[in-house]
Motif scaffolding. Structure first.
Motif, PDB file in Angstrom:
ATOM      1  N   ILE A  82     -12.224  30.724   0.552  1.00  0.00           N
ATOM      2  CA  ILE A  82     -12.842  31.285  -0.645  1.00  0.00           C
ATOM      3  C   ILE A  82     -13.162  30.140  -1.603  1.00  0.00           C
ATOM      4  CG2 ILE A  82     -12.590  32.976  -2.505  1.00  0.00           C
ATOM      5  CD1 ILE A  82     -10.285  34.215  -0.881  1.00  0.00           C
ATOM      6  N   THR A  83     -14.424  30.055  -2.021  1.00  0.00           N
ATOM      7  CA  THR A  83     -14.786  29.086  -3.055  1.00  0.00           C
ATOM      8  C   THR A  83     -15.614  29.832  -4.091  1.00  0.00           C
ATOM      9  OG1 THR A  83     -16.328  28.385  -1.333  1.00  0.00           O
ATOM     10  CG2 THR A  83     -14.785  26.739  -2.120  1.00  0.00           C
ATOM     11  N   ASP A  84     -15.181  29.756  -5.339  1.00  0.00           N
ATOM     12  CA  ASP A  84     -15.769  30.588  -6.396  1.00  0.00           C
ATOM     13  C   ASP A  84     -15.818  32.037  -5.918  1.00  0.00           C
ATOM     14  OD1 ASP A  84     -16.095  28.460  -8.122  1.00  0.00           O
ATOM     15  OD2 ASP A  84     -18.005  27.911  -7.208  1.00  0.00           O
ATOM     16  N   LYS A  85     -17.046  32.556  -5.812  1.00  0.00           N
ATOM     17  CA  LYS A  85     -17.163  33.964  -5.395  1.00  0.00           C
ATOM     18  C   LYS A  85     -17.506  34.073  -3.916  1.00  0.00           C
ATOM     19  CE  LYS A  85     -16.793  36.248  -9.290  1.00  0.00           C
ATOM     20  NZ  LYS A  85     -16.290  37.533  -9.617  1.00  0.00           N
TER      21      LYS A  85
ATOM     22  N   THR B 108      -3.861  33.196  -1.426  1.00  0.00           N
ATOM     23  CA  THR B 108      -5.018  33.323  -2.312  1.00  0.00           C
ATOM     24  C   THR B 108      -4.567  33.250  -3.774  1.00  0.00           C
ATOM     25  OG1 THR B 108      -6.033  34.730  -0.642  1.00  0.00           O
ATOM     26  CG2 THR B 108      -7.045  34.749  -2.810  1.00  0.00           C
ATOM     27  N   LYS B 109      -3.455  33.914  -4.059  1.00  0.00           N
ATOM     28  CA  LYS B 109      -2.924  33.848  -5.429  1.00  0.00           C
ATOM     29  C   LYS B 109      -2.502  32.420  -5.778  1.00  0.00           C
ATOM     30  CE  LYS B 109       1.094  34.866  -8.111  1.00  0.00           C
ATOM     31  NZ  LYS B 109       2.357  35.594  -8.262  1.00  0.00           N
ATOM     32  N   GLU B 110      -1.869  31.743  -4.843  1.00  0.00           N
ATOM     33  CA  GLU B 110      -1.428  30.370  -5.110  1.00  0.00           C
ATOM     34  C   GLU B 110      -2.608  29.461  -5.427  1.00  0.00           C
ATOM     35  OE1 GLU B 110       2.523  30.967  -2.372  1.00  0.00           O
ATOM     36  OE2 GLU B 110       0.867  29.777  -1.551  1.00  0.00           O
ATOM     37  N   LYS B 111      -3.738  29.755  -4.814  1.00  0.00           N
ATOM     38  CA  LYS B 111      -4.914  28.916  -5.039  1.00  0.00           C
ATOM     39  C   LYS B 111      -5.633  29.268  -6.343  1.00  0.00           C
ATOM     40  CE  LYS B 111      -8.916  27.211  -2.550  1.00  0.00           C
ATOM     41  NZ  LYS B 111      -9.845  27.566  -1.500  1.00  0.00           N
ATOM     42  N   PHE B 112      -5.753  30.565  -6.620  1.00  0.00           N
ATOM     43  CA  PHE B 112      -6.592  30.963  -7.758  1.00  0.00           C
ATOM     44  C   PHE B 112      -5.818  31.557  -8.932  1.00  0.00           C
ATOM     45  CE2 PHE B 112      -9.248  31.186  -3.972  1.00  0.00           C
ATOM     46  CZ  PHE B 112     -10.343  30.442  -4.363  1.00  0.00           C
ATOM     47  N   GLY B 113      -4.527  31.738  -8.772  1.00  0.00           N
ATOM     48  CA  GLY B 113      -3.755  32.402  -9.813  1.00  0.00           C
ATOM     49  C   GLY B 113      -3.975  33.892  -9.748  1.00  0.00           C
ATOM     50  N   GLY B 114      -3.302  34.629 -10.631  1.00  0.00           N
ATOM     51  CA  GLY B 114      -3.493  36.076 -10.649  1.00  0.00           C
ATOM     52  C   GLY B 114      -2.275  36.816 -10.176  1.00  0.00           C
ATOM     53  N   GLU B 115      -2.540  37.971  -9.584  1.00  0.00           N
ATOM     54  CA  GLU B 115      -1.452  38.889  -9.283  1.00  0.00           C
ATOM     55  C   GLU B 115      -1.694  39.572  -7.948  1.00  0.00           C
ATOM     56  OE1 GLU B 115       0.593  42.404 -11.916  1.00  0.00           O
ATOM     57  OE2 GLU B 115      -1.564  42.513 -11.603  1.00  0.00           O
ATOM     58  N   VAL B 116      -0.618  39.794  -7.199  1.00  0.00           N
ATOM     59  CA  VAL B 116      -0.741  40.520  -5.928  1.00  0.00           C
ATOM     60  C   VAL B 116      -0.006  41.861  -6.028  1.00  0.00           C
ATOM     61  CG1 VAL B 116      -0.312  40.502  -3.449  1.00  0.00           C
ATOM     62  CG2 VAL B 116      -0.795  38.348  -4.627  1.00  0.00           C
ATOM     63  N   ILE B 117      -0.739  42.938  -5.751  1.00  0.00           N
ATOM     64  CA  ILE B 117      -0.145  44.272  -5.773  1.00  0.00           C
ATOM     65  C   ILE B 117      -0.130  44.830  -4.360  1.00  0.00           C
ATOM     66  CG2 ILE B 117      -0.341  46.627  -6.697  1.00  0.00           C
ATOM     67  CD1 ILE B 117      -2.095  45.440  -8.937  1.00  0.00           C
ATOM     68  N   ALA B 118       1.035  45.292  -3.926  1.00  0.00           N
ATOM     69  CA  ALA B 118       1.121  45.924  -2.606  1.00  0.00           C
ATOM     70  C   ALA B 118       1.105  47.440  -2.770  1.00  0.00           C
ATOM     71  CB  ALA B 118       2.391  45.495  -1.887  1.00  0.00           C
ATOM     72  N   ILE B 119       0.330  48.095  -1.897  1.00  0.00           N
ATOM     73  CA  ILE B 119       0.248  49.556  -1.950  1.00  0.00           C
ATOM     74  C   ILE B 119       0.570  50.119  -0.571  1.00  0.00           C
ATOM     75  CG2 ILE B 119      -1.284  51.551  -2.330  1.00  0.00           C
ATOM     76  CD1 ILE B 119      -2.963  49.814  -4.176  1.00  0.00           C
TER      77      ILE B 119
ATOM     78  N   VAL C 106     -18.724  34.752   9.367  1.00  0.00           N
ATOM     79  CA  VAL C 106     -19.305  35.782   8.505  1.00  0.00           C
ATOM     80  C   VAL C 106     -19.188  35.334   7.057  1.00  0.00           C
ATOM     81  CG1 VAL C 106     -19.359  38.256   7.986  1.00  0.00           C
ATOM     82  CG2 VAL C 106     -18.318  37.469  10.105  1.00  0.00           C
ATOM     83  N   GLU C 107     -20.278  35.489   6.324  1.00  0.00           N
ATOM     84  CA  GLU C 107     -20.264  35.115   4.922  1.00  0.00           C
ATOM     85  C   GLU C 107     -20.390  36.349   4.055  1.00  0.00           C
ATOM     86  OE1 GLU C 107     -22.393  30.992   4.663  1.00  0.00           O
ATOM     87  OE2 GLU C 107     -23.110  32.308   3.050  1.00  0.00           O
ATOM     88  N   THR C 108     -19.597  36.395   3.003  1.00  0.00           N
ATOM     89  CA  THR C 108     -19.749  37.472   2.053  1.00  0.00           C
ATOM     90  C   THR C 108     -19.334  36.968   0.672  1.00  0.00           C
ATOM     91  OG1 THR C 108     -19.293  39.793   1.623  1.00  0.00           O
ATOM     92  CG2 THR C 108     -17.470  38.521   2.493  1.00  0.00           C
ATOM     93  N   SER C 109     -19.131  37.885  -0.257  1.00  0.00           N
ATOM     94  CA  SER C 109     -18.733  37.436  -1.586  1.00  0.00           C
ATOM     95  C   SER C 109     -17.726  38.414  -2.172  1.00  0.00           C
ATOM     96  CB  SER C 109     -19.960  37.334  -2.484  1.00  0.00           C
ATOM     97  OG  SER C 109     -20.634  38.566  -2.482  1.00  0.00           O
ATOM     98  N   ILE C 110     -17.066  37.958  -3.178  1.00  0.00           N
ATOM     99  CA  ILE C 110     -16.080  38.790  -3.872  1.00  0.00           C
ATOM    100  C   ILE C 110     -16.807  39.795  -4.746  1.00  0.00           C
ATOM    101  CG2 ILE C 110     -14.568  38.506  -5.920  1.00  0.00           C
ATOM    102  CD1 ILE C 110     -13.275  36.207  -4.299  1.00  0.00           C
ATOM    103  N   PRO C 111     -16.414  41.049  -4.841  1.00  0.00           N
ATOM    104  CA  PRO C 111     -15.231  41.655  -4.222  1.00  0.00           C
ATOM    105  C   PRO C 111     -15.448  42.036  -2.758  1.00  0.00           C
ATOM    106  CG  PRO C 111     -16.408  43.289  -5.511  1.00  0.00           C
ATOM    107  CD  PRO C 111     -17.135  41.990  -5.704  1.00  0.00           C
ATOM    108  N   CYS C 112     -14.370  41.960  -1.993  1.00  0.00           N
ATOM    109  CA  CYS C 112     -14.490  42.340  -0.586  1.00  0.00           C
ATOM    110  C   CYS C 112     -13.143  42.722  -0.001  1.00  0.00           C
ATOM    111  CB  CYS C 112     -15.119  41.206   0.221  1.00  0.00           C
ATOM    112  SG  CYS C 112     -14.114  39.732   0.280  1.00  0.00           S
ATOM    113  N   VAL C 113     -13.225  43.291   1.200  1.00  0.00           N
ATOM    114  CA  VAL C 113     -12.034  43.643   1.972  1.00  0.00           C
ATOM    115  C   VAL C 113     -11.955  42.711   3.179  1.00  0.00           C
ATOM    116  CG1 VAL C 113     -11.097  45.383   3.556  1.00  0.00           C
ATOM    117  CG2 VAL C 113     -11.924  46.080   1.302  1.00  0.00           C
ATOM    118  N   ILE C 114     -10.760  42.235   3.454  1.00  0.00           N
ATOM    119  CA  ILE C 114     -10.530  41.395   4.628  1.00  0.00           C
ATOM    120  C   ILE C 114      -9.449  42.070   5.467  1.00  0.00           C
ATOM    121  CG2 ILE C 114      -9.633  39.142   5.415  1.00  0.00           C
ATOM    122  CD1 ILE C 114     -12.292  38.855   3.929  1.00  0.00           C
TER     123      ILE C 114
END
Ligand SMILES: Cc1cc2nc3c(=O)[nH]c(=O)nc-3n(C[C@H](O)[C@H](O)[C@H](O)COP(=O)(O)OP(=O)(O)OC[C@H]3O[C@@H](n4cnc5c(N)ncnc54)[C@H](O)[C@@H]3O)c2cc1C
Ligand SMILES: Nc1ncnc2c1ncn2[C@@H]1O[C@H](COP(=O)(O)O)[C@@H](O)[C@H]1O
Lengths: 246, 324
Positions: free
Chosen positions: A147-150, A49-60, A165-173
């Motif tokens: 994921i496309t846009d939101k 997902t990061k590779e596609k949209f950029g940003g940052e991945v945080i592991a907890i 199933v369809e949903t939108s961001i923000p969400c949990v997968i």
């Protein structure tokens, strides 16, 4: 995109399980611990997902010092930042969920990945709990994600079939096997992860809603009647008359 | 004690696992005089009232709405938790299906109460519930209790007895819970269920094949036996990874957890990760050419030999006995 992935550190599946002195938990001596297998799918999807949209991945991860091993592994695979919610106390899933959701609130995550379940307690709940605690939607048991846009379109497994199933961001997968092919840590990744810090925090405590009373080993007593290749007729007869299974 | 059973339906068909949850409520109500209610959610489900009205529930609650045609777990869980509040329910039973697991977890947070998921046993003793769960790949069992006033349990398919019909008839009650856009932020768009074949999680008989089947074509032997026994077909990870079988058939650690009445493992060595998914089956049969295969350690009945010659004979012998 702000991406969070929650990971657990669990006994290896080959582990022999012995009940510890307290009669409520496993004896931890000689147990080999690993990154929870389903969480590899979650990490992979977070990175894609990061590779596609950029940003940052945080592991907890919430747990004791040893959880750092799995967090370190996630860094080696390619996660940007790792946070350990350091805690040794007995918790139920909801109290883990409450503590982790408080941390996630600090990060304004667009999407949060979980494994479908931990292979220790087979809870299959944490991601769903956290979605509800954050008042965002959840799709569990996902085997395909777009994921496309939101907009988020998922395919998930249900008994005997599949469901879109369809949903939108923000969400949990929550990730099921089949979602992707997890990558291995590269040598470069392993080297780079060594210089990355794992941030430590102390999570809040909450009342236990579910409490373990006792742990036992299943008796698993089996008849173990063995037949030879030319005794199929006898076997079928016994299954019908003695075992009454058909 | 006041119990609510979530009776899962899909496309207007009641799930067998719902009848198992109803069966447990029925047992509790007979032994302890508890009241129970059944909740159905969906669109055009009025005919399902007839299917569940004779199980001894006080009322059958029906939340029926066009918008509920496809599952939205947010909307379904809202209907559930609102009903629990308005009916002063203190115990909620779910089938531990995909739908049941997702909705029960959402309800637990909405009501801030404890949930014991995928129970393999549930007892009511000294005015308390004790739930047994199978953990660490089936290598251990834990008994848990729930401390909150409202308690939620989801029941593993195929473990609890299905409900029996009674003389009495439950009342019907339509319930309407106000739903808004937010309750449909996540929604199922389509469902595809392979028809005609029982699913591995719900089937009471499963025939699983492993690498010992030698080739994907040979699985026809497994399918033929499955059709004779009205069984589901399962697979080991080795054959799923080799693309001999679809992923949804995989039993084990990273596949399905099953507890059928009869599990037949054909050409499966019995690796711990496979056992993780099936060791709680009631009767285990193994066909393997290696007498030392670990699967024989946990079988009730084993046969040593070549699966490819044993299966056809096995099938025709079963057909004879069943008069097919
Ligand atoms: C993290 C992790 C998760 C895993 N999850 C799963 C899981 O969910 N499910 C799962 O199944 N595995 C899982 N595995 C894999 C597991 O460890 C085994 O590799 C796998 O179960 C082996 O599959 P098999 O029994 O079909 O193959 P094999 O181990 O190769 O066994 C084949 C068997 O067939 C027998 N045989 C050969 N020819 C014949 C014949 N002609 N007639 C009769 N018998 C014959 C052999 O004697 C042998 O016992 C997992 C592994 C890991 C590391
Ligand atoms: N202690 C933990 N810390 C962080 N994430 C966790 C923890 N335990 C479980 N998870 C995540 O939640 C998922 C489902 O866990 P469970 O509900 O325990 O089966 C796992 O696959 C992980 O992604």
């Amino acid at each position: 995109m702000k991406i969070v992935v929650c990971i657990n550190h669990t006994p290896d599946t080959e582990t022999k399980v012995n009940v510890s002195q307290d009669g409520k938990s496993i004896d931890k001596t000689n147990v080999n611990w690993i990154l929870n297998p389903y969480d590899e799918f979650a990490i992979e999807e977070a990175l894609k997902t990061k590779e596609k949209f950029g940003g940052e991945v945080i592991a907890i991860s919430l747990g004791n010092e040893s959880h750092k091993e799995s967090l370190r592994k996630s860094l080696a695979i390619g996660v940007d930042k790792a946070i350990l919610l350091k805690d040794e106390s007995e918790r139920d899933s909801i109290s883990v969920a409450k503590a982790i959701s408080e941390e996630i609130k600090n990060h304004n995550a667009d999407i949060i990945f979980f494994g479908k379940q931990s292979i220790d307690y087979y809870g299959e709940q944490l991601g769903i709990y956290i979605a509800e605690l954050l008042s965002i939607s959840v799709v569990s048991n996902v085997v395909k994600l777009e994921i496309t846009d939101k907009k988020v379109v998922c395919e998930r497994e249900i008994e005997g079939g599949k469901e879109v199933v369809e949903t939108s961001i923000p969400c949990v997968i929550t990730a099921q096997k089949g979602l992707n092919e997890p990558r291995y840590p590269s040598l470069k990744g392993i080297m780079a992860s060594k210089s990355k810090q794992i941030e430590e925090k102390i999570p809040n405590k909450f009342d236990l809603l579910v409490e373990t009373i006792s742990m036992t080993k299943p008796s698993n007593e089996r008849k173990r009647k063995i037949f030879e290749e030319n005794q199929v007729t006898e076997l079928v007869k016994i299954l019908h008359e003695e075992a009454k299974v058909f | 004690m006041k119990i609510l059973v979530f009776a899962e339906q899909r496309e207007g068909k009641l799930k067998r696992t719902s009848l198992e949850a109803i069966g447990f409520a029925q047992k509790l109500s007979q032994q302890n005089n508890f009241e129970f209610e059944i909740l159905l959610i969906g669109n055009q489900i009025s005919s399902l009232y007839d299917e569940v009205k004779n199980y001894g529930a006080k009322t059958v609650l029906m939340a029926e709405d066009e918008k509920l045609h496809f599952l939205s777990s947010a909307a379904y869980s809202k209907i559930l938790s609102e009903s629990v509040k308005s009916k002063s329910i203190d115990t909620i039973l779910f089938p531990a299906t995909q739908m049941g697991k997702e909705i029960s977890s959402l309800v637990a947070i909405k009501l801030n109460c404890g949930l014991a998921n995928d129970c393999v046993n549930l007892k009511f003793e000294n005015s308390n519930f004790i739930a047994t769960r199978s953990i660490y790949s089936g290598k251990s069992l834990i008994d848990v209790k729930i401390n909150s006033e409202i308690k939620i349990f989801s029941l593993r398919p195929n473990v609890f007895k299905v409900a029996e019909k009674k003389e009495s008839t439950s009342q019907i009650e339509k319930i309407e819970i106000a739903l808004n856009e937010n309750d449909f932020k996540s929604i199922v768009k389509s469902t595809s269920i392979a028809t005609g074949k029982p699913d591995v999680v719900e089937a009471s008989v499963i025939i699983s094949g492993g690498r010992g089947m030698k080739s994907p074509e040979n699985f026809i032997l497994i399918e033929e036996l499955a059709s004779t026994l009205n069984a589901a077909t399962g697979a080991s990870r080795a054959v799923v990874d080799a693309s001999w079988r679809p992923h949804n058939e995989q039993v084990g650690q990273t596949g399905k957890t099953v507890s059928p009445n009869l599990y037949i493992a054909v050409g499966i060595s019995g690796a711990i990760q496979h056992l993780a998914g099936m060791s709680s089956s009631k009767c285990i049969v193994a066909i393997n050419k290696d007498k030392d295969a670990p699967i024989f350690q946990i079988t009730d009945y084993g046969i040593i030999g070549d699966a490819l010659t044993i299966l056809p004979t096995f099938n025709s012998e079963v057909k004879k006995i069943l008069g097919k």
